[in-house]
Design a protein around this motif. Structure first.
Motif, PDB file in Angstrom:
ATOM      1  N   VAL A 109       1.077  -1.037   0.039  1.00  0.00           N
ATOM      2  CA  VAL A 109      -0.271  -0.096  -0.067  1.00  0.00           C
ATOM      3  C   VAL A 109       0.935   1.264  -0.171  1.00  0.00           C
ATOM      4  N   THR A 110       0.625   2.059  -0.888  1.00  0.00           N
ATOM      5  CA  THR A 110       1.332   3.327  -1.046  1.00  0.00           C
ATOM      6  C   THR A 110       0.228   4.513  -1.048  1.00  0.00           C
ATOM      7  N   ILE A 111       0.900   5.428  -0.046  1.00  0.00           N
ATOM      8  CA  ILE A 111       0.180   6.679   0.263  1.00  0.00           C
ATOM      9  C   ILE A 111       1.141   7.970  -0.187  1.00  0.00           C
ATOM     10  N   GLU A 112       0.508   8.797  -0.870  1.00  0.00           N
ATOM     11  CA  GLU A 112       1.174   9.898  -1.536  1.00  0.00           C
ATOM     12  C   GLU A 112       0.564  11.317  -0.910  1.00  0.00           C
ATOM     13  N   VAL A 113       1.272  12.286  -0.322  1.00  0.00           N
ATOM     14  CA  VAL A 113       0.596  13.392   0.231  1.00  0.00           C
ATOM     15  C   VAL A 113       1.315  14.625  -0.518  1.00  0.00           C
ATOM     16  N   ASN A 114       0.601  15.458  -0.890  1.00  0.00           N
ATOM     17  CA  ASN A 114       1.077  17.100  -1.493  1.00  0.00           C
ATOM     18  C   ASN A 114       1.030  17.702  -0.284  1.00  0.00           C
ATOM     19  N   LEU A 115       2.125  18.444  -0.065  1.00  0.00           N
ATOM     20  CA  LEU A 115       2.265  19.591   0.817  1.00  0.00           C
ATOM     21  C   LEU A 115       2.732  21.109   0.283  1.00  0.00           C
ATOM     22  N   ARG A 116       1.958  21.878   0.732  1.00  0.00           N
ATOM     23  CA  ARG A 116       2.057  23.509   0.586  1.00  0.00           C
ATOM     24  C   ARG A 116       2.757  24.103   1.937  1.00  0.00           C
ATOM     25  N   LYS A 129       5.625  20.210  -2.321  1.00  0.00           N
ATOM     26  CA  LYS A 129       6.370  18.875  -2.581  1.00  0.00           C
ATOM     27  C   LYS A 129       5.423  17.982  -2.200  1.00  0.00           C
ATOM     28  N   ARG A 130       5.943  16.814  -3.014  1.00  0.00           N
ATOM     29  CA  ARG A 130       5.186  15.622  -2.687  1.00  0.00           C
ATOM     30  C   ARG A 130       5.914  14.611  -1.740  1.00  0.00           C
ATOM     31  N   TYR A 131       5.000  13.787  -1.051  1.00  0.00           N
ATOM     32  CA  TYR A 131       5.839  12.986  -0.304  1.00  0.00           C
ATOM     33  C   TYR A 131       5.166  11.622  -0.316  1.00  0.00           C
ATOM     34  N   SER A 132       5.755  10.682  -0.311  1.00  0.00           N
ATOM     35  CA  SER A 132       5.307   9.284  -0.544  1.00  0.00           C
ATOM     36  C   SER A 132       5.950   8.315   0.273  1.00  0.00           C
ATOM     37  N   PHE A 133       5.260   7.012   0.732  1.00  0.00           N
ATOM     38  CA  PHE A 133       5.925   6.052   1.319  1.00  0.00           C
ATOM     39  C   PHE A 133       5.109   4.901   1.320  1.00  0.00           C
ATOM     40  N   PHE A 134       5.495   3.735   1.651  1.00  0.00           N
ATOM     41  CA  PHE A 134       4.648   2.362   1.328  1.00  0.00           C
ATOM     42  C   PHE A 134       4.906   1.507   2.742  1.00  0.00           C
ATOM     43  N   GLU A 153       0.217   3.903  10.580  1.00  0.00           N
ATOM     44  CA  GLU A 153       1.106   4.132  11.256  1.00  0.00           C
ATOM     45  C   GLU A 153       2.799   4.469  10.694  1.00  0.00           C
ATOM     46  N   VAL A 154       3.101   3.230  10.198  1.00  0.00           N
ATOM     47  CA  VAL A 154       4.210   3.128   9.457  1.00  0.00           C
ATOM     48  C   VAL A 154       4.311   4.204   8.531  1.00  0.00           C
ATOM     49  N   ILE A 155       3.486   4.470   7.604  1.00  0.00           N
ATOM     50  CA  ILE A 155       3.572   5.350   6.467  1.00  0.00           C
ATOM     51  C   ILE A 155       3.421   6.665   6.831  1.00  0.00           C
ATOM     52  N   PHE A 156       2.545   6.856   7.586  1.00  0.00           N
ATOM     53  CA  PHE A 156       2.325   8.454   8.208  1.00  0.00           C
ATOM     54  C   PHE A 156       3.499   8.812   9.160  1.00  0.00           C
ATOM     55  N   ASP A 157       4.155   8.018   9.878  1.00  0.00           N
ATOM     56  CA  ASP A 157       5.225   8.391  10.832  1.00  0.00           C
ATOM     57  C   ASP A 157       6.599   8.627   9.603  1.00  0.00           C
ATOM     58  N   GLN A 158       6.741   8.136   8.781  1.00  0.00           N
ATOM     59  CA  GLN A 158       7.620   8.279   7.833  1.00  0.00           C
ATOM     60  C   GLN A 158       7.356   9.799   7.119  1.00  0.00           C
ATOM     61  N   ILE A 159       6.275   9.902   6.559  1.00  0.00           N
ATOM     62  CA  ILE A 159       5.979  11.003   5.995  1.00  0.00           C
ATOM     63  C   ILE A 159       6.030  12.353   6.524  1.00  0.00           C
ATOM     64  N   THR A 160       5.483  12.323   7.943  1.00  0.00           N
ATOM     65  CA  THR A 160       5.392  13.392   8.813  1.00  0.00           C
ATOM     66  C   THR A 160       6.822  13.810   9.157  1.00  0.00           C
ATOM     67  N   GLN A 161       7.640  12.647   9.446  1.00  0.00           N
ATOM     68  CA  GLN A 161       9.173  12.919   9.817  1.00  0.00           C
ATOM     69  C   GLN A 161       9.967  13.571   8.411  1.00  0.00           C
ATOM     70  N   ASP A 162       9.461  13.121   7.452  1.00  0.00           N
ATOM     71  CA  ASP A 162      10.075  13.854   6.235  1.00  0.00           C
ATOM     72  C   ASP A 162       9.622  15.233   6.137  1.00  0.00           C
TER      73      ASP A 162
END
Length: 171
Positions: A109-116, A129-134, A153-162
Motif C-alpha cells: 500500500v502506497t500513500i502520497e501526500v502533497n504539501l504546501r 512538494k509531494r511525499y510518499s511512502f509504502f 502508522e508506518v507510512i504516516f510516521d515516515q511522511i510526517t518525519q520527512d
C-alpha cells in the motif's frame, strides 16, 4: 589551578557561541528562527482515486502532534507563522511478489501526500512538494482494522518525519 580556569573559560566560550546565534537550537536538530512562534496545520483532504475513510483526519492529527511534540512552536487555528496545507493524492494497493502459482504473496500500500508549506516570515522558504511512502503486508491479510492501522502508522510516521525534516530541521 590555571589549567582549571582555562578549561572553564573554553567551556563557557563554546556554550556562548552555540546559544548566541539567531536560530533556536536543540539536540533534536530543530532549527527555527527566533521570529517563528506558531504553526497551523490545515485539514488535509483525501483526493485519492481510492478513498480510505478517515485517513485524512489521522494524517492531519499526526502532523500536528509531531510538530507540537518535537518543537517549541505553538499550534494555532489561523495566522500561523508556518502554515502546512495539502491533500492526500494517492492511496494505492498493488501486488509485490508472486508465488509459484502466480498469485500474490505480498501486497504494497502506497500513500502520497502533497504539501504546501508557507513560511509567512520568509516567502523564499515556502515550497510545495509531494511525499510518499509504502507498507508491505502479506497478500492473505485484508487491509482493514489492525492491519490498516499498522500500515497507516508506518507510512504516516515516515511522511510526517520527512515533512518535519524539510521544514524544521534544515541543517
Amino acid at each position: 589551578m590555571i589549567y582549571k580556569i582555562l578549561k572553564t573559560i573554553i567551556a563557557l566560550s563554546l556554550l556562548l557561541s552555540i546559544t548566541s546565534c539567531g536560530f533556536g537550537y536543540s539536540l533534536s536538530g530543530v532549527s527555527i528562527p527566533d521570529n517563528i512562534k506558531t504553526y497551523q496545520v490545515d485539514f488535509f483532504q483525501n483526493q485519492a482515486a481510492y478513498v480510505e475513510p478517515g485517513i485524512e483526519r489521522t494524517f492531519t492529527l499526526e502532523l500536528q502532534d509531531l510538530i507540537l511534540n518535537q518543537s517549541s512552536l505553538d499550534l494555532v487555528n489561523k495566522n500561523g507563522d508556518y502554515i502546512y496545507q495539502g491533500e492526500i493524492t494517492r492511496f494505492y494497493i498493488a501486488p509485490m511478489t508472486a508465488t509459484a502459482s502466480n498469485t500474490a504473496s505480498q501486497n504494497r500500500v502506497t500513500i502520497e501526500v502533497n504539501l504546501r508549506f508557507t513560511n509567512t516570515k520568509d516567502d523564499e522558504a515556502s515550497f510545495e512538494k509531494r511525499y510518499s511512502f509504502f507498507y508491505d503486508y502479506p497478500a492473505t491479510t485484508q487491509l482493514q482494522g489492525a492491519a490498516l492501522d499498522t500500515a497507516l502508522e508506518v507510512i504516516f510516521d515516515q511522511i510526517t518525519q520527512d515533512i518535519f525534516a524539510d521544514t524544521l530541521a534544515q541543517w
